[in-house]
Design an enzyme around this catalytic site. Structure first.
Site, short mmCIF file in Angstrom:
data_model
loop_
_atom_site.label_atom_id
_atom_site.label_comp_id
_atom_site.label_asym_id
_atom_site.label_seq_id
_atom_site.Cartn_x
_atom_site.Cartn_y
_atom_site.Cartn_z
N GLY A 1 0.55 -1.22 0.58
CA GLY A 1 -0.15 0.22 -0.44
C GLY A 1 0.73 1.29 -0.32
O GLY A 1 0.67 2.64 -0.10
N HIS A 2 2.12 0.99 0.09
CA HIS A 2 3.27 1.91 0.66
C HIS A 2 4.40 2.23 -0.51
O HIS A 2 5.42 2.25 -0.83
CB HIS A 2 3.42 2.26 1.15
CG HIS A 2 4.47 3.82 1.89
ND1 HIS A 2 5.68 4.53 1.31
CD2 HIS A 2 3.64 4.44 2.82
CE1 HIS A 2 5.59 5.46 1.77
NE2 HIS A 2 4.56 5.81 2.84
N PHE A 3 4.05 2.69 -1.84
CA PHE A 3 2.95 3.10 -2.62
C PHE A 3 2.93 2.32 -3.70
O PHE A 3 3.88 1.76 -4.39
CB PHE A 3 2.68 4.06 -3.42
CG PHE A 3 2.89 5.10 -2.27
CD1 PHE A 3 1.99 5.90 -1.51
CD2 PHE A 3 3.85 6.29 -1.74
CE1 PHE A 3 1.61 6.81 -0.69
CE2 PHE A 3 3.88 6.43 -0.93
CZ PHE A 3 2.91 7.52 -0.82
N VAL B 1 7.94 2.94 -1.82
CA VAL B 1 8.86 3.61 -1.19
C VAL B 1 8.43 3.13 0.12
O VAL B 1 7.53 3.01 1.07
CB VAL B 1 8.65 5.11 -0.88
CG1 VAL B 1 9.27 5.99 -0.67
CG2 VAL B 1 8.33 5.40 -2.89
#
Length: 143
Positions: free
Chosen positions: A47-49, A54
Site C-alpha cells: 500500500g506504500h505505494f 517507497v
C-alpha cells in the site's frame, strides 16, 4: 557481527516488525552499524505505494530505534539485560533526505549522545551506499 538469531535475543519486536537483518559493527556503548535489506516482498509495499514503492519513513525511524536498543543493550546497564524490558520512544527529530526503494540495502549507524541507566539520546544516520537517506536524534526510555 550479530546475525538475525542474535538480534532476536535482544529485540522485543518480532516478524513482521523487525527492521534489522544484521549488525555489521558494534562497539559496546559507542557505536553500532546495522543493515536492513529492503525487499519488494515487504508487506508495507502493498500500500506504500503500489505504483511507486517507497519504504515508509516511520519504518526507517523504527530501524534506527531498534539499532539504538541493541546499542543500549550492549552498554550493559543491568536494566538493559532484562528480557521483559519495554522501550518507549520519547522524541524523534529526523530529516528524510532521499527515498528508500526495493532492492536498497539500508545501513543504519547510531552513536550515543547521552545514555543513563534507563534513558538514552542517540544520533542516528541511515544511508543507501554513499547516499544519506535520513539523519537525526532519537530519545527513548526503558522500563
Amino acid at each position: 557481527m550479530l546475525d538475525i538469531q542474535e538480534i532476536y535475543k535482544i529485540l522485543p519486536q518480532r516478524f513482521p516488525f523487525v527492521m534489522l537483518d544484521r549488525v555489521t559493527h558494534l562497539e559496546p556503548g559507542k557505536k553500532i552499524t546495522a543493515i536492513k535489506n529492503v525487499s519488494i516482498n515487504e508487506e508495507f509495499f502493498t500500500g506504500h505505494f503500489p505504483s511507486n514503492p517507497v519504504m515508509p519513513g516511520v519504518l526507517i525511524i523504527e530501524a534506527m530505534a531498534q539499532a539504538s536498543i541493541i546499542l543500549f543493550h550492549s552498554s550493559a546497564p543491568k536494566n538493559a539485560q532484562n528480557k521483559n524490558m519495554v522501550y518507549y520512544l520519547g522524541s524523534v527529530k529526523v530529516r528524510f533526505l532521499h527515498p528508500v526503494i526495493p532492492g536498497d540495502q539500508l545501513e543504519i549507524t547510531v552513536e550515543p549522545i547521552k545514555v543513563l541507566a534507563n534513558i538514552g539520546i542517540v544520533k542516528a544516520h541511515a544511508r543507501v551506499g554513499d547516499k544519506p537517506v535520513a539523519e537525526g536524534e532519537i530519545s527513548f526510555a526503558a522500563k
